[in-house]
Design a protein around this motif. Structure first.
Motif, PDB file in Angstrom:
ATOM      1  N   ASN A  94      65.205  97.754  36.245  1.00  9.59           N
ATOM      2  CA  ASN A  94      66.381  96.938  36.511  1.00  9.59           C
ATOM      3  C   ASN A  94      65.988  95.483  36.316  1.00  9.59           C
ATOM      4  OD1 ASN A  94      68.438  98.779  37.084  1.00  9.59           O
ATOM      5  ND2 ASN A  94      67.806  98.994  39.223  1.00  9.59           N
ATOM      6  N   SER A  95      66.880  94.712  35.696  1.00 11.86           N
ATOM      7  CA  SER A  95      66.524  93.332  35.399  1.00 11.86           C
ATOM      8  C   SER A  95      66.618  92.463  36.646  1.00 11.86           C
ATOM      9  CB  SER A  95      67.448  92.773  34.318  1.00 11.86           C
ATOM     10  OG  SER A  95      68.745  92.603  34.856  1.00 11.86           O
ATOM     11  N   ALA A  98      70.182  91.367  37.324  1.00 11.20           N
ATOM     12  CA  ALA A  98      71.037  92.404  37.910  1.00 11.20           C
ATOM     13  C   ALA A  98      70.685  92.639  39.381  1.00 11.20           C
ATOM     14  CB  ALA A  98      70.911  93.702  37.111  1.00 11.20           C
ATOM     15  N   THR A 111      82.205  89.944  40.826  1.00 13.30           N
ATOM     16  CA  THR A 111      81.903  90.436  39.480  1.00 13.30           C
ATOM     17  C   THR A 111      82.732  91.671  39.145  1.00 13.30           C
ATOM     18  OG1 THR A 111      79.662  89.618  39.770  1.00 13.30           O
ATOM     19  CG2 THR A 111      80.006  91.165  37.962  1.00 13.30           C
ATOM     20  N   GLN A 243      77.156  99.663  35.396  1.00 10.65           N
ATOM     21  CA  GLN A 243      77.068  98.973  34.104  1.00 10.65           C
ATOM     22  C   GLN A 243      77.540  97.528  34.199  1.00 10.65           C
ATOM     23  OE1 GLN A 243      79.265 101.659  31.573  1.00 10.65           O
ATOM     24  NE2 GLN A 243      77.405 102.743  30.938  1.00 10.65           N
ATOM     25  N   GLY A 246      75.070  95.477  35.548  1.00  9.41           N
ATOM     26  CA  GLY A 246      73.897  95.384  34.674  1.00  9.41           C
ATOM     27  C   GLY A 246      72.711  96.204  35.178  1.00  9.41           C
ATOM     28  N   ARG A 248      70.532  99.646  35.426  1.00 10.02           N
ATOM     29  CA  ARG A 248      70.307 100.912  34.733  1.00 10.02           C
ATOM     30  C   ARG A 248      70.180 102.046  35.729  1.00 10.02           C
ATOM     31  NH1 ARG A 248      66.753  97.506  31.994  1.00 10.02           N
ATOM     32  NH2 ARG A 248      67.336  97.148  29.830  1.00 10.02           N
ATOM     33  N   ASP A 299      66.642  94.402  28.178  1.00 10.33           N
ATOM     34  CA  ASP A 299      67.881  93.619  28.284  1.00 10.33           C
ATOM     35  C   ASP A 299      67.739  92.303  27.549  1.00 10.33           C
ATOM     36  OD1 ASP A 299      69.495  95.141  29.803  1.00 10.33           O
ATOM     37  OD2 ASP A 299      68.788  94.344  31.711  1.00 10.33           O
ATOM     38  N   ASP A 301      70.225  88.673  26.538  1.00 12.22           N
ATOM     39  CA  ASP A 301      71.506  87.996  26.610  1.00 12.22           C
ATOM     40  C   ASP A 301      71.942  87.717  25.175  1.00 12.22           C
ATOM     41  OD1 ASP A 301      73.549  86.172  26.714  1.00 12.22           O
ATOM     42  OD2 ASP A 301      72.722  85.096  28.434  1.00 12.22           O
TER      43      ASP A 301
END
Ligand SMILES: Nc1ncnc2c1ncn2[C@@H]1O[C@H](COP(=O)(O)OP(=O)(O)O)[C@@H](O)[C@H]1O
Ligand SMILES: [Mg+2]
Length: 394
Positions: A94-95, A98, A111, A243, A246, A248, A299, A301
């Motif tokens: 996971n970023s 996120a 969001t 999703q 963001g 996973r 990921d 941008d």
């Protein structure tokens, strides 16, 4: 799929906990090696073109992937370590962005709110005089009051009357706590659904039920779990929410509202114990398989990357009924000849990725495009005229 074994760093402060142990076990079972590293023992060195990390003061070896298990008490430090790994080109399950976005309950509701998924109506105000109208606006008492960064049910209060709610909110705000005022979804009192999302599917789900008078169904508050097969609306909502945030891998918590699923929160480090026990599935193994399959798809941008070409922009817009694109085939639309690439079409929530030619466009379609700004602006709908009337006063 990558066949070569991965060198995985598992960021966790508790090597002995069930989730950590299971992930290491599952990784090793698949021939990878996974080392558990205490998030707070990392040092970050931020230098031009050379982001570095140390662990206990020493340089770290190269890793292929990171699995972050970041507790809420160290969100900031943990997300910073993950971000540093990302800057060094290491894939994170996971970023950092996120993880940060999903930690804050207000931010995640904001969001999610522009999308077509159910969320609990929530309010956030600063002034004392705005509290009462905010409570009324989300449905009046009984009402839920939440700390923005609470977890395991701590910091979630059910106030029976407007007076009590006001008093609690005032007290919390006076100690500089940020509180969210939320509609109490009474039909789901004492129970909720946890859907475990990996990539674009729900791999397992469970229902949690609170015990006795408790309205919070958290396992840490004594809630008991049972496996549940989700119907399509719940499944779709859970995957969409993950999703949009963001993530996973996510644990999506939903209330069972009268009109269907109501998202409460999206967890970026969901626990494995309850869900593996209730579903009898090897969720840790599925996470590792997913990681191995996606490790080369980090990921990024796209807007940031693609706008490096001067004069080029990424734009998402809706085809209006007076647009030259309405009723026209993509090949005949003039988009391609003017250098515009359509990356995806969203029609009534359904996605058509990388459309190639014969698809006919309709008004209402949302196009995600990349191309020269001068060409794209000819296709954008004109700005909406401003509604005259109400003015704000200072
Ligand atoms: N708006 C609500 N309506 C009804 N019950 C709620 C609502 N918000 C939270 N709850 C109950 O409280 C529990 C904890 O809330 P949640 O927002 O998930 O906080 P935490 O991060 O502490 O788990 C939920 O699992 C649910 O049972
Ligand atoms: Mg929760």
């Amino acid at each position: 799929m990558t066949k070569s074994p991965l060198h995985i760093a598992l960021l966790s402060r508790s090597p002995g906990c069930y989730s950590t142990r299971r992930l290491v076990e599952a990784a090793e079972h698949r021939g990878h090696d996974a080392v558990v590293l205490d998030t707070l023992k990392f040092g970050m060195f931020v230098e031009s073109k050379s982001p570095q990390l140390t662990y206990r003061g020493d340089d770290i070896p190269e890793f292929d992937a990171v699995i972050p298990r970041i507790g809420t008490s160290i969100s900031f430090y943990g997300a910073s370590v993950v971000r540093q790994f990302e800057q060094m080109g290491v894939f994170s399950l996971n970023s950092a962005a996120a993880i940060t976005a999903s930690r804050d309950k207000l931010r995640s509701m904001q969001t999610l709110s522009r999308h077509d998924i159910g969320i609990a109506p929530s309010a956030f105000v600063a002034r004392k005089r705005d509290v009462l109208p905010a409570i009324e606006r989300v449905g009046g008492a009984p009402v839920i009051i939440k700390l923005l960064e609470g977890t395991q049910g701590v910091g979630v209060i059910l106030a029976d009357s407007v007076k009590i709610a006001e008093a609690i909110i005032e007290t919390l705000q006076s100690t500089r706590q940020n509180v969210l005022i939320q509609k109490f979804v009474s039909e789901s009192r004492g129970r909720d659904i946890r859907a475990f999302v990996i990539g674009d599917r729900v791999v397992a789900a469970m229902r949690r039920r609170a015990q006795g008078q408790e309205f919070r169904s958290n396992v840490h508050r004594g809630g008991v779990t049972e496996p549940v097969i989700l119907d399509e609306a719940y499944e779709r909502t859970a995957v969409r929410a993950a999703q949009i945030m963001g993530l996973r891998v996510a644990g999506v918590d939903m209330l069972e509202g009268a009109d269907g699923p109501v998202i409460m929160e999206v967890n970026s480090s969901p626990g494995l114990e309850g869900i593996e026990a209730s579903s009898q599935k090897d969720i840790a193994g599925e996470i590792i398989d997913y990681l191995a399959e996606h490790v080369r798809f980090a990921d990024l941008d796209i807007r940031q990357r693609l706008s490096f070409a001067r004069g080029y922009v990424v734009s998402e817009f809706t085809v209006t009924s007076n647009s030259p694109l309405d009723g026209v085939r993509l090949t005949q639309s003039g988009l391609k000849s003017r250098g515009i690439m359509v990356m995806s079409i969203n029609r009534n929530g359904q996605h058509f990725p990388a459309p190639t030619g014969d698809d006919e466009l309709h008004h209402g379609d949302k196009l995600l495009c990349y191309g020269p700004k001068v060409a794209l602006q000819d296709f954008l709908p004109s700005m909406k005229p401003r509604v005259k009337g109400k003015k704000v006063h200072e």
